[in-house]
Design a protein around this motif. Structure first.
Motif, short mmCIF file in Angstrom:
data_model
loop_
_atom_site.label_atom_id
_atom_site.label_comp_id
_atom_site.label_asym_id
_atom_site.label_seq_id
_atom_site.Cartn_x
_atom_site.Cartn_y
_atom_site.Cartn_z
N GLN A 109 0.81 -1.19 -0.05
CA GLN A 109 0.10 0.09 0.02
C GLN A 109 0.95 1.27 -0.02
O GLN A 109 1.77 1.22 0.66
N ASN A 168 -0.25 9.22 2.67
CA ASN A 168 -1.51 9.49 2.51
C ASN A 168 -1.48 11.00 2.30
O ASN A 168 -0.56 11.70 2.11
N PRO A 173 -6.50 7.53 -4.99
CA PRO A 173 -5.24 6.83 -4.92
C PRO A 173 -4.83 6.64 -6.04
O PRO A 173 -3.30 7.03 -6.36
N TYR A 195 -14.35 10.14 -6.45
CA TYR A 195 -13.75 10.13 -5.11
C TYR A 195 -13.72 11.39 -4.54
O TYR A 195 -14.07 11.77 -3.77
N GLU A 227 -12.61 8.44 8.11
CA GLU A 227 -12.35 6.76 8.32
C GLU A 227 -12.63 6.48 9.71
O GLU A 227 -12.76 5.15 9.75
N GLU A 229 -14.31 4.91 -1.64
CA GLU A 229 -13.90 3.77 -1.47
C GLU A 229 -12.34 3.87 -2.04
O GLU A 229 -12.14 4.18 -2.96
N TYR A 230 -11.48 3.01 -1.35
CA TYR A 230 -10.09 2.84 -1.86
C TYR A 230 -9.72 2.21 -3.23
O TYR A 230 -9.14 2.96 -4.08
N LYS A 231 -10.51 1.28 -3.54
CA LYS A 231 -10.50 0.77 -4.85
C LYS A 231 -11.59 1.33 -5.84
O LYS A 231 -12.51 1.43 -5.65
#
Length: 497
Positions: free
Chosen positions: A77, A81, A401, A415, A443, A478-480
């Motif tokens: 990962q 950030n 990301p 996003y 989060e 969502e990250y993905k």
């Protein structure tokens, strides 16, 4: 990228942000031991690396490098950030500050070696920097992979300024998808010896070509005092300053005068100007800021002319800037719905905005949301799920990301919109110094616990409304990207609240 030669002085002096360096005239540092810890690298060597990666507008820079660094020890990962990225970016505000040096010094605390640094540089195709540290570790410029024609930067041959028929002060509306009726060729001036074709700006029949002197007159010679001090300045961004003015017809406008570009920014600034005109002259929509015209007869300061938005940006309204009243929950929901509609309209025509944020959402006298600032727009054909770009631009806290790695798809707008929803709910800015960024903060919050954190200035909140907006924002964040909804789904959900 071809750049002009600027003689470099002492290596102990960091370059100004707008300077450009000729790497052939600087002496490379001595070869380093691959096993050396980067925290033990000489400061002059760090500066040489920073000269390559710090200047804004480079095809590759420190943000690209940071996005490739992982947490390590089997964890792939990203290590950094948005909070950390913003801290590095703040180095630009300091005298002789360097985001690159701050990044390397931070990463160096993990006992990272020169060899590990070079491996990441090779992964990101920073061949010149890799060879500076360990000669022969990377392909030379002659053998390095070349950019595709679509990604090649263009440097102009000489400024051109053909005139077009003058339209009325208030342009007519163009139908969505309607093509332009003529082409304007524009390019920023450059002292570079490299020459390529000028930038072409497709401009619709309803977009006016202004004389610079006329815009100068209506903005009181681009008066830099803010409106609150009887001046004309509305705000300032990375590439230009916005001024208020009134046309002879009485139409109040906002004039964005682009800054005189440095050679390293020429290609991107030219592209941003072109895209702004192309997108807004080709499509009209209730939730896109109306473009009235442009000016290109002053080559150093091209201008864009928009309809003036009386209530400014969403960012300023949430902060109640200039004493304006806070936005009610009803107004906030309408703004979210309008913004989603504007973004959906872009996606329907295969455009990705890439810079959705509260500062780029403008509000008219009725607080109707108008999405603006299309300088980073990218065309992604419907048959393609995403594209890759060698240029990473945007505002860190709003960037998905994968956007940090240069991947472009409609889901990166989803996003960014999720961050805007959080701002509408809480009234908090996306990022504030010495505080957690808004995404990191969210989060740690569950939907059922969001009520104590809502913006008290919005009035009495409806638990159902707030919970629905917060749940939708978490889905957008969502990250993905595959787990995020498309904006058309987001819009439908908002319309049902």
């Amino acid at each position: 990228m071809p750049r002009n030669i600027t003689t470099m002085g002492s290596l102990t002096k960091m370059p100004a942000k707008e300077e450009v360096f000729d790497h052939q005239e600087t002496m490379p540092p001595p070869p380093l031991d691959p096993k050396m810890y980067i925290r033990k690298m000489q400061y002059t060597t760090l500066k040489m690396v920073a000269m390559e990666l710090d200047p804004p507008g480079q095809l590759k820079g420190w943000k690209d490098l940071a996005s490739l660094i992982t947490k390590g020890h089997g964890n792939n990962q990203p290590r950094y950030n948005v909070t950390k990225m913003n801290m590095f970016e703040m180095e630009y505000m300091k005298r002789d500050g360097s985001p690159t040096i701050a990044l390397l010094q931070d990463w160096g605390t993990q006992n990272t070696t020169v060899q590990e640094l070079v491996e990441v540089l090779l992964q990101g195709e920073f061949y010149r920097v890799a060879n500076m540290l360990i000669p022969g570790s990377a392909p030379t410029e002659d053998t390095a992979p070349q950019l595709s024609l679509s990604e090649q930067p263009t440097l102009p041959q000489q400024p051109v300024s053909p005139r077009t028929p003058t339209q009325s002060d208030w342009p007519g509306e163009t139908r969505p998808g309607q093509e332009s009726s003529y082409v304007v060729e524009y390019q920023f001036p450059s002292n570079s010896s490299s020459a390529e074709a000028p930038v072409q700006v497709s401009s619709g029949g309803g977009v006016q070509d202004f004389r610079y002197t006329e815009l100068q007159r209506i903005t009181n010679s681009f008066n830099d005092f803010p409106l609150s001090k009887q001046g004309n300045k509305l705000g300032e961004g990375a590439f230009g300053t916005v001024y208020k003015g009134t046309l002879t017809s009485g139409t109040v406008v906002a004039v964005k005068r682009l800054k005189k570009p440095t050679d390293q920014m020429t290609q991107h600034a030219s592209k941003a100007f072109t895209q702004e005109v192309n997108v807004l002259s080709r499509f009209s929509h209730e939730n896109l800021v109306p473009l009235i015209g442009y000016s290109i007869d002053n080559f150093q300061h091209p201008c864009l002319v928009y309809l003036y938005m009386e209530n400014g940006s969403l960012q300023d309204r949430l902060a109640c800037k200039d004493g304006k009243p806070p936005l009610t929950w009803l107004a906030r929901l309408a703004i979210a719905q309008g913004t989603a509609a504007g973004v959906c309209h872009l996606h329907e025509h295969e455009y990705v905005h890439r810079d959705i944020k509260s500062a780029n959402i403008l509000l008219d006298r009725n607080n109707t949301a108008k999405v603006g600032d299309f300088g980073l727009v990218r065309v992604v054909p419907s048959e393609a799920t995403s594209q890759q770009t060698t240029t990473v631009f945007g505002t860190s806290v709003y960037m998905a990301p994968e956007a940090m790695r240069g991947e472009v798809s409609p889901k990166i707008d989803t996003y960014s919109f999720g961050v805007v929803l959080l701002e509408l709910i809480t009234g908090r800015p996306g990022w504030k110094e010495n505080e957690k960024d808004l995404v990191s903060w969210a989060e740690d919050v569950e939907a059922e616990d969001i009520l104590p954190h809502v913006d008290p200035q919005a009035g009495e909140s409806t638990p159902t409304l707030v919970t629905a907006l917060f749940t939708l924002s978490t889905q957008c964040l969502e990250y993905k990207k595959r787990d995020r909804p498309e904006m058309v789904t987001v819009k439908k959900n908002l319309d049902c609240i």
